[in-house]
Motif scaffolding. Structure first.
Motif, short mmCIF file in Angstrom:
data_model
loop_
_atom_site.label_atom_id
_atom_site.label_comp_id
_atom_site.label_asym_id
_atom_site.label_seq_id
_atom_site.Cartn_x
_atom_site.Cartn_y
_atom_site.Cartn_z
N LEU A 8 -15.06 25.01 -20.54
CA LEU A 8 -15.17 24.23 -21.78
C LEU A 8 -16.38 23.30 -21.79
O LEU A 8 -16.88 22.95 -22.86
N GLY A 9 -16.79 22.88 -20.61
CA GLY A 9 -17.91 21.96 -20.52
C GLY A 9 -17.50 20.50 -20.62
O GLY A 9 -18.34 19.61 -20.72
N TYR A 10 -16.22 20.24 -20.62
CA TYR A 10 -15.70 18.88 -20.61
C TYR A 10 -14.31 18.89 -19.99
O TYR A 10 -13.70 19.94 -19.86
N ASN A 11 -13.81 17.72 -19.66
CA ASN A 11 -12.50 17.64 -19.03
C ASN A 11 -11.42 17.55 -20.10
O ASN A 11 -11.20 16.50 -20.70
N PHE A 12 -10.77 18.64 -20.33
CA PHE A 12 -9.72 18.76 -21.34
C PHE A 12 -8.58 17.78 -21.10
O PHE A 12 -7.96 17.30 -22.04
N TRP A 13 -8.31 17.43 -19.86
CA TRP A 13 -7.18 16.59 -19.51
C TRP A 13 -7.49 15.10 -19.53
O TRP A 13 -6.61 14.28 -19.31
N ASP A 14 -8.74 14.73 -19.79
CA ASP A 14 -9.09 13.31 -19.85
C ASP A 14 -8.63 12.74 -21.18
O ASP A 14 -9.16 13.08 -22.23
N ASP A 15 -7.64 11.87 -21.13
CA ASP A 15 -7.10 11.30 -22.37
C ASP A 15 -7.86 10.05 -22.81
O ASP A 15 -7.54 9.45 -23.83
N GLY A 16 -8.85 9.65 -22.02
CA GLY A 16 -9.68 8.50 -22.38
C GLY A 16 -9.00 7.16 -22.19
O GLY A 16 -9.58 6.13 -22.52
N SER A 17 -7.81 7.16 -21.65
CA SER A 17 -7.05 5.90 -21.52
C SER A 17 -7.54 5.02 -20.37
O SER A 17 -7.36 3.82 -20.40
N GLY A 18 -8.12 5.64 -19.36
CA GLY A 18 -8.52 4.88 -18.19
C GLY A 18 -7.34 4.45 -17.34
O GLY A 18 -7.49 3.67 -16.41
N SER A 19 -6.16 4.96 -17.65
CA SER A 19 -4.96 4.60 -16.90
C SER A 19 -5.01 5.19 -15.49
O SER A 19 -5.70 6.18 -15.25
N LEU A 20 -4.27 4.58 -14.60
CA LEU A 20 -4.21 5.10 -13.24
C LEU A 20 -3.65 6.51 -13.25
O LEU A 20 -4.13 7.38 -12.51
N ALA A 21 -2.67 6.77 -14.08
CA ALA A 21 -2.07 8.10 -14.17
C ALA A 21 -3.15 9.13 -14.51
O ALA A 21 -3.24 10.19 -13.87
N ASN A 22 -3.98 8.83 -15.48
CA ASN A 22 -5.02 9.77 -15.88
C ASN A 22 -6.11 9.87 -14.82
O ASN A 22 -6.62 10.96 -14.54
#
Length: 72
Positions: A8-22
């Motif tokens: 895809l050329g990007y991280n599909f799973w990055d939710d942008g939250s910056g949370s430790l979980a992510n």
């Protein structure tokens, strides 16, 4: 997951939250690690990694800080 991101050329799973979980999930994807493998590297239980990624509040602040420092 890493192959999907590469395609895809990007991280599909990055939710942008910056949370430790992510952050933990993204770290595992980038380094192609299972939860068990990351747990072994951190010398914690796999259940701890599951709880962190699941964003459950049953993880102590000191454990969260320990994992956060490891990732950086």
């Amino acid at each position: 997951m890493k192959k999907v991101n590469d395609f895809l050329g990007y991280n599909f799973w990055d939710d942008g939250s910056g949370s430790l979980a992510n952050k933990v999930l993204l770290y595992r994807i980038e380094h192609v690690l299972t939860m068990s493998q990351l747990a072994e590297q951190l010398s914690v239980s796999c259940h701890t990694i599951e709880r962190i990624e699941g964003n459950r509040k049953s993880v102590s602040n000191s454990m969260e800080e320990y994992v956060f420092k490891y990732l950086h």
